[in-house]
Design a protein around this motif. Structure first.
Motif, short mmCIF file in Angstrom:
data_model
loop_
_atom_site.label_atom_id
_atom_site.label_comp_id
_atom_site.label_asym_id
_atom_site.label_seq_id
_atom_site.Cartn_x
_atom_site.Cartn_y
_atom_site.Cartn_z
N ASP A 150 -13.62 -9.21 12.44
CA ASP A 150 -14.34 -8.27 11.60
C ASP A 150 -13.67 -8.19 10.23
OD1 ASP A 150 -16.46 -5.78 12.04
OD2 ASP A 150 -14.96 -5.37 10.51
N ILE A 151 -14.46 -8.33 9.17
CA ILE A 151 -13.92 -8.40 7.82
C ILE A 151 -13.60 -7.03 7.23
CG2 ILE A 151 -15.08 -10.58 7.32
CD1 ILE A 151 -17.22 -9.03 5.80
N ILE A 152 -13.86 -5.97 7.95
CA ILE A 152 -13.52 -4.62 7.49
C ILE A 152 -12.41 -4.02 8.34
CG2 ILE A 152 -14.36 -2.25 7.16
CD1 ILE A 152 -17.07 -3.39 6.47
N TYR A 153 -12.51 -4.16 9.65
CA TYR A 153 -11.55 -3.53 10.56
C TYR A 153 -10.13 -4.06 10.33
CZ TYR A 153 -9.33 -2.04 14.90
OH TYR A 153 -8.48 -1.48 15.82
N THR A 154 -9.97 -5.38 10.32
CA THR A 154 -8.64 -5.96 10.15
C THR A 154 -8.01 -5.61 8.80
OG1 THR A 154 -9.25 -7.77 11.64
CG2 THR A 154 -7.29 -8.08 10.28
N PRO A 155 -8.74 -5.74 7.67
CA PRO A 155 -8.14 -5.33 6.39
C PRO A 155 -7.73 -3.86 6.35
CG PRO A 155 -10.03 -6.74 5.98
CD PRO A 155 -10.02 -6.44 7.46
N LEU A 156 -8.45 -2.99 7.03
CA LEU A 156 -8.05 -1.58 7.09
C LEU A 156 -6.69 -1.41 7.76
CD1 LEU A 156 -11.35 0.36 7.97
CD2 LEU A 156 -10.01 0.53 5.87
N LEU A 157 -6.46 -2.19 8.82
CA LEU A 157 -5.16 -2.14 9.49
C LEU A 157 -4.06 -2.67 8.59
CD1 LEU A 157 -6.11 -3.45 13.06
CD2 LEU A 157 -5.56 -1.10 12.44
N VAL A 158 -4.34 -3.77 7.90
CA VAL A 158 -3.36 -4.35 6.98
C VAL A 158 -3.03 -3.36 5.86
CG1 VAL A 158 -2.92 -6.18 5.32
CG2 VAL A 158 -4.04 -6.72 7.49
N LEU A 159 -4.05 -2.72 5.31
CA LEU A 159 -3.85 -1.74 4.25
C LEU A 159 -2.99 -0.58 4.73
CD1 LEU A 159 -4.50 -0.75 1.39
CD2 LEU A 159 -6.58 0.30 2.31
N THR A 160 -3.18 -0.18 5.98
CA THR A 160 -2.37 0.90 6.55
C THR A 160 -0.89 0.52 6.58
OG1 THR A 160 -4.21 1.66 7.93
CG2 THR A 160 -2.01 2.34 8.59
N LEU A 161 -0.60 -0.69 7.04
CA LEU A 161 0.79 -1.14 7.12
C LEU A 161 1.41 -1.25 5.73
CD1 LEU A 161 0.77 -3.92 9.88
CD2 LEU A 161 1.67 -1.59 10.04
N ILE A 162 0.67 -1.80 4.78
CA ILE A 162 1.20 -1.95 3.42
C ILE A 162 1.50 -0.59 2.80
CG2 ILE A 162 0.61 -2.70 1.09
CD1 ILE A 162 -0.96 -5.00 2.32
N THR A 163 0.60 0.36 3.00
CA THR A 163 0.79 1.70 2.43
C THR A 163 1.99 2.40 3.07
OG1 THR A 163 -1.61 1.85 2.11
CG2 THR A 163 -0.36 3.87 1.88
N CYS A 164 2.12 2.27 4.38
CA CYS A 164 3.27 2.86 5.07
C CYS A 164 4.57 2.27 4.53
CB CYS A 164 3.17 2.61 6.57
SG CYS A 164 1.95 3.62 7.42
N HIS A 165 4.57 0.95 4.33
CA HIS A 165 5.78 0.29 3.80
C HIS A 165 6.11 0.79 2.40
CE1 HIS A 165 8.72 -2.88 3.18
NE2 HIS A 165 8.13 -3.16 2.01
N GLY A 166 5.07 0.92 1.57
CA GLY A 166 5.30 1.38 0.21
C GLY A 166 5.82 2.80 0.16
N VAL A 167 5.27 3.68 0.96
CA VAL A 167 5.71 5.08 1.00
C VAL A 167 7.12 5.19 1.53
CG1 VAL A 167 5.32 7.30 2.13
CG2 VAL A 167 3.39 6.04 1.18
N ARG A 168 7.46 4.39 2.54
CA ARG A 168 8.78 4.47 3.14
C ARG A 168 9.87 4.01 2.19
NH1 ARG A 168 7.68 1.57 6.89
NH2 ARG A 168 6.87 3.14 8.31
N ASN A 169 9.55 3.09 1.31
CA ASN A 169 10.54 2.58 0.37
C ASN A 169 10.83 3.55 -0.77
OD1 ASN A 169 10.93 0.25 1.80
ND2 ASN A 169 9.51 -0.98 0.58
N ARG A 170 10.02 4.59 -0.87
CA ARG A 170 10.29 5.60 -1.88
C ARG A 170 11.46 6.46 -1.45
NH1 ARG A 170 5.05 8.95 -2.92
NH2 ARG A 170 6.55 10.01 -4.29
N SER A 171 12.26 6.88 -2.40
CA SER A 171 13.38 7.77 -2.08
C SER A 171 12.86 9.17 -1.79
CB SER A 171 14.37 7.81 -3.26
OG SER A 171 13.73 8.28 -4.42
N GLY A 172 13.63 9.91 -1.04
CA GLY A 172 13.23 11.28 -0.72
C GLY A 172 13.17 11.50 0.78
#
Length: 361
Positions: A150-172
């Motif tokens: 599915d061209i929508i379901y899988t990218p949504l999962l990938v976006l979730t992981l990328i966003t989590c990684h970006g937020v976690r790398n922030r200090s605080g």
């Protein structure tokens, strides 16, 4: 679904609170655990499996069977969790582990179990069929809510992981907490997408019933085409015919359906083929959506069973794959073959037609 998506979903489940308490390796272990049940396909490479000789239909009898059972998942998760726990203890003893308090075996086991369970539950949402209740029942359960790709379901999962990684790398101090929130948002959004697919499945059937009004003896099923939950293949089976209807949920409601129709064939050769163990297995595999054809080739009688759930075209009667049986005049089975029609036409041609069908309501 495809194994890549399964692994990504497993990694997302680690973001629901496990990674923050266990460590970065939680995502990798969860991803591997989520893919593990799909390794059942490797058994078809061996000369025999469970004392049964490997044959043409081995891959459909083994895949999504024991390793996908909800009752087996807790047992399958235990050795992974134990190995993980042992490795973490070794790191702690060598002084290479992060943190003074290593996670408990129960926490590691919970992380693995959740990831493993995503495999059969996500496969349940597709049309292929998953034996969720082995050994109690070998029924193939399928919600027909989403395709295996599915061209929508899988990218949504990938976006979730990328966003989590970006937020976690922030200090605080709130970075970890925010990553958990985003993980849950992504997980719930993708789950809602599956629910939407299940709803559109029933909507496609409802549209066809309303406009075509099939008789009470008809069996009406809807299957998502590869890539999206917007395009559906509705199959109507009556004692006399097979009717395939293309339903695109973005199409103009006033436009007539694109359809294809073929008569139901039956004769003594088809009935004999159905009664063989191979015919019964294919009937079970297709959840009853098996169309038979017969052709005489000189002194040979060819019976072919088509899986009507899948087709290169949303409005086509040709299946993606079929089971071909060749008999001699005496009724002896001479040849048994699994035929992949989309490969014979060319995989690039198949994808091009599918992409065009997808974007033309």
């Amino acid at each position: 679904m495809d194994s890549i998506t399964q692994g990504i979903l497993g990694a997302v489940t680690a973001e629901l609170g496990f990674r923050q308490r266990i460590g970065a390796d939680a995502a990798w272990v969860a991803a591997g655990a989520a893919i593990l049940p799909d390794l059942d396909l490797l058994f078809s490479l061996f000369p025999s499996f469970g004392g049964v000789e490997v044959g043409v239909l081995t891959h459909v009898t083994i895949h999504r069977s024991w390793s996908h059972s909800l009752f087996v998942a807790p047992l399958l998760s235990l050795p992974i969790a134990l190995a993980w726990w042992w490795i973490r203890r070794q790191k702690r003893d060598m002084g290479t582990a992060q943190g003074k308090n290593p996670p408990s075996l129960l926490l590691l086991y919970s992380c693995v179990l959740v990831a493993v369970l995503t495999q059969p539950l996500l496969d349940w949402c597709t049309s292929y069929g998953t034996q969720l209740l082995l050994p109690i029942s070998n029924k193939r359960y399928a919600l027909d809510a989403v395709s295996i790709v599915d061209i929508i379901y899988t990218p949504l999962l990938v976006l979730t992981l990328i966003t989590c990684h970006g937020v976690r790398n922030r200090s605080g101090k709130q970075a970890g907490r925010n990553a958990v929130i985003i993980g849950w948002i992504g997980f719930l959004l993708t789950t809602a997408y599956l629910v939407a697919g299940w709803s559109l499945h029933h909507s496609a059937i409802k549209k066809v019933r309303h406009r075509l009004q099939p008789d009470a003896l008809s069996r009406v099923e809807a299957y998502p085409m590869v890539g999206t939950i917007l395009l559906w293949r509705v199959v109507i089976h009556t004692p006399s015919r097979w009717l395939v209807v293309r339903v695109h949920h973005l199409a103009d409601p006033a436009e007539p359906f694109r359809t294809a129709e073929v008569s139901t064939q039956t004769n003594s050769w088809i009935r004999m083929a159905r009664d063989l163990s191979e015919g019964k297995t294919f009937q079970w595999f297709t959840n009853g959506m098996m169309r038979a054809t017969y052709e005489r080739q000189e002194s040979r009688h060819v019976v072919e069973f088509h899986d009507m759930r899948y087709s290169p075209a949303s409005d086509g009667v040709m299946s993606l794959w079929s089971l071909r049986m060749v008999f001699n005049e005496a009724g002896k089975l001479l040849h048994l073959e699994w035929v992949e029609h989309h490969r014979r036409r060319g995989f690039k041609t198949y994808l091009a037609n599918l992409w065009s069908d997808l974007w033309n309501p």
